[in-house]
Design an enzyme around this catalytic site. Structure first.
Site, PDB file in Angstrom:
ATOM      1  CG  ASP A  35      23.713  17.167 -35.899  1.00  0.00           C
ATOM      2  OD1 ASP A  35      22.680  17.777 -35.513  1.00  0.00           O
ATOM      3  OD2 ASP A  35      23.663  16.084 -36.509  1.00  0.00           O
ATOM      4  CG  ASN A  83      18.232  23.233 -39.747  1.00  0.00           C
ATOM      5  OD1 ASN A  83      19.360  23.697 -39.543  1.00  0.00           O
ATOM      6  ND2 ASN A  83      18.029  21.918 -39.735  1.00  0.00           N
TER       7      ASN A  83
HETATM    8  C1  IPE Z   1      22.893  20.198 -39.990  1.00  0.00           C
HETATM    9  O1  IPE Z   1      22.319  19.441 -39.000  1.00  0.00           O
HETATM   10  C2  IPE Z   1      22.522  21.646 -39.816  1.00  0.00           C
HETATM   11  C3  IPE Z   1      23.138  22.331 -38.694  1.00  0.00           C
HETATM   12  C4  IPE Z   1      23.989  21.807 -37.856  1.00  0.00           C
HETATM   13  C5  IPE Z   1      22.771  23.715 -38.563  1.00  0.00           C
HETATM   14  P1  IPE Z   1      20.903  18.743 -39.182  1.00  0.00           P
HETATM   15  O2  IPE Z   1      20.583  18.134 -37.864  1.00  0.00           O
HETATM   16  O3  IPE Z   1      19.915  19.704 -39.720  1.00  0.00           O
HETATM   17  O4  IPE Z   1      21.198  17.633 -40.276  1.00  0.00           O
HETATM   18  P2  IPE Z   1      20.398  16.320 -40.631  1.00  0.00           P
HETATM   19  O5  IPE Z   1      18.955  16.701 -40.763  1.00  0.00           O
HETATM   20  O6  IPE Z   1      20.609  15.364 -39.504  1.00  0.00           O
HETATM   21  O7  IPE Z   1      21.020  15.825 -41.899  1.00  0.00           O
HETATM   22  C1  IPE Z   2      22.107  21.064 -34.414  1.00  0.00           C
HETATM   23  O1  IPE Z   2      21.465  20.293 -33.473  1.00  0.00           O
HETATM   24  C2  IPE Z   2      21.615  22.493 -34.424  1.00  0.00           C
HETATM   25  C3  IPE Z   2      20.734  22.807 -35.562  1.00  0.00           C
HETATM   26  C4  IPE Z   2      20.472  22.001 -36.550  1.00  0.00           C
HETATM   27  C5  IPE Z   2      20.134  24.121 -35.554  1.00  0.00           C
HETATM   28  P1  IPE Z   2      20.155  19.500 -33.809  1.00  0.00           P
HETATM   29  O2  IPE Z   2      18.974  20.325 -33.400  1.00  0.00           O
HETATM   30  O3  IPE Z   2      20.120  19.039 -35.215  1.00  0.00           O
HETATM   31  O4  IPE Z   2      20.304  18.268 -32.834  1.00  0.00           O
HETATM   32  P2  IPE Z   2      19.833  16.771 -33.093  1.00  0.00           P
HETATM   33  O5  IPE Z   2      20.460  16.316 -34.378  1.00  0.00           O
HETATM   34  O6  IPE Z   2      18.345  16.806 -33.164  1.00  0.00           O
HETATM   35  O7  IPE Z   2      20.343  16.022 -31.909  1.00  0.00           O
HETATM   36 MG    MG Z   3      20.752  17.316 -36.103  1.00  0.00          MG
END
Ligand code: IPE
Ligand code: IPE
Ligand code: MG
Length: 252
Positions: A35, A83
């Site tokens: 993340d 997502n």
């Molecule tokens: C979890 O991260 C999914 C991945 C890392 C692929 P998210 O960024 O989607 O999680 P939330 O929305 O903060 O819970």
């Molecule tokens: C994790 O990074 C990757 C995916 C969820 C695909 P994020 O895109 O969730 O990054 P933040 O949480 O917005 O920083």
């Molecule tokens: Mg995230």
């Protein structure tokens, strides 16, 4: 790629050992919630997709490091079933990036004896991505090194629902449904449950990742965003894991 011979450590193992890691007590299965790509990009005034691209480079290194360290199974959360709620251009960009990564990395993963797996509802991802992932699985199926499982369109609840559907379809009587049987109907029933679950970028939640299998996983959350994660953090996570007392409900 682990120890060359018993007693001879590679440089990754030497570094880990120098930081107190017991190489004979490694977590067998490490799961990572990668993340913080978006925040990493935003803090640099870059588009979110550039953060994801950087995150892909990180993953390439972490897979190699985990393999060199001697970890047997690595599972990473690349795209959650939730997502899809993101803006269409980010979703499209991620699908293309994962497909490109799967194709571009296949040869080197195969050479490194990596066994590729996926977790998630493959029937809902774009056909070309699905094919790239299936090619990876097929090419590397007999490899004996680290098992690398990419969770794409993965949701823990969806996985449990899919397992229950399979059990119902096979006519399993309710009285025969046990935890063991549910486990055996998950996406990758042959993988051991994760021992260590790492989350980058500071959030203290699971976000629906491996919620069944990680019931007794040890959690390690680092404030470091995924694009900045590396060997130092992986070793720190493993060293921290080794300080924990796992009790599984019993007494130490
Ligand atoms: C979890 O991260 C999914 C991945 C890392 C692929 P998210 O960024 O989607 O999680 P939330 O929305 O903060 O819970
Ligand atoms: C994790 O990074 C990757 C995916 C969820 C695909 P994020 O895109 O969730 O990054 P933040 O949480 O917005 O920083
Ligand atoms: Mg995230």
């Amino acid at each position: 790629m682990a120890a060359l011979e018993p007693g001879i450590l590679n440089s990754t193992q030497q570094l880990a050992a120098s930081r107190g890691v017991d190489l004979d007590a490694l977590p067998e299965h490490v799961a990572i919630i990668m993340d913080g790509n978006g925040r990493w990009a935003k803090s640099r005034g870059l588009a979110r997709l550039l953060g994801h691209r950087e995150g892909y480079k990180t993953l390439r290194g972490v897979l190699l490091n985990a393999s060199e360290l001697g970890i047997r199974h690595l599972t990473v959360y690349a795209f959650s079933a939730e997502n899809w709620r993101r803006p269409q251009d980010e979703v499209d960009g991620l699908m293309k990036l994962i497909e490109r990564a799967a194709r571009d990395e296949l040869a080197v993963m195969h050479r490194n004896n990596v066994r590729v797996r996926v977790a998630g509802r493959m029937d809902e991802v774009p056909a070309s991505l699905r094919q790239a992932l299936l090619d990876g699985i097929e090419t590397t199926r007999d490899n004996t090194g680290i098992t690398f499982t990419l969770a794409v369109n993965y949701g823990g609840r969806a996985e449990i629902v899919d397992a229950i559907r399979r059990l119902v379809e096979s006519g399993t009587p309710a009285s025969e449904i046990t935890e063991e049987l549910v486990s055996r109907n998950l996406y990758n029933p042959d993988l051991p449950e994760p021992d260590l679950m790492i989350r980058t970028a500071g959030e203290m939640r699971w976000s629906n990742f491996l919620i069944w299998q990680a019931a007794y996983a040890e959690l390690f959350v680092t404030p470091v965003a995924w694009p900045d994660f590396g060997l130092d953090q992986l070793v720190e996570a493993v060293a921290t894991y080794q300080q924990r007392v796992r009790k599984f409900g019993g007494l130490a």
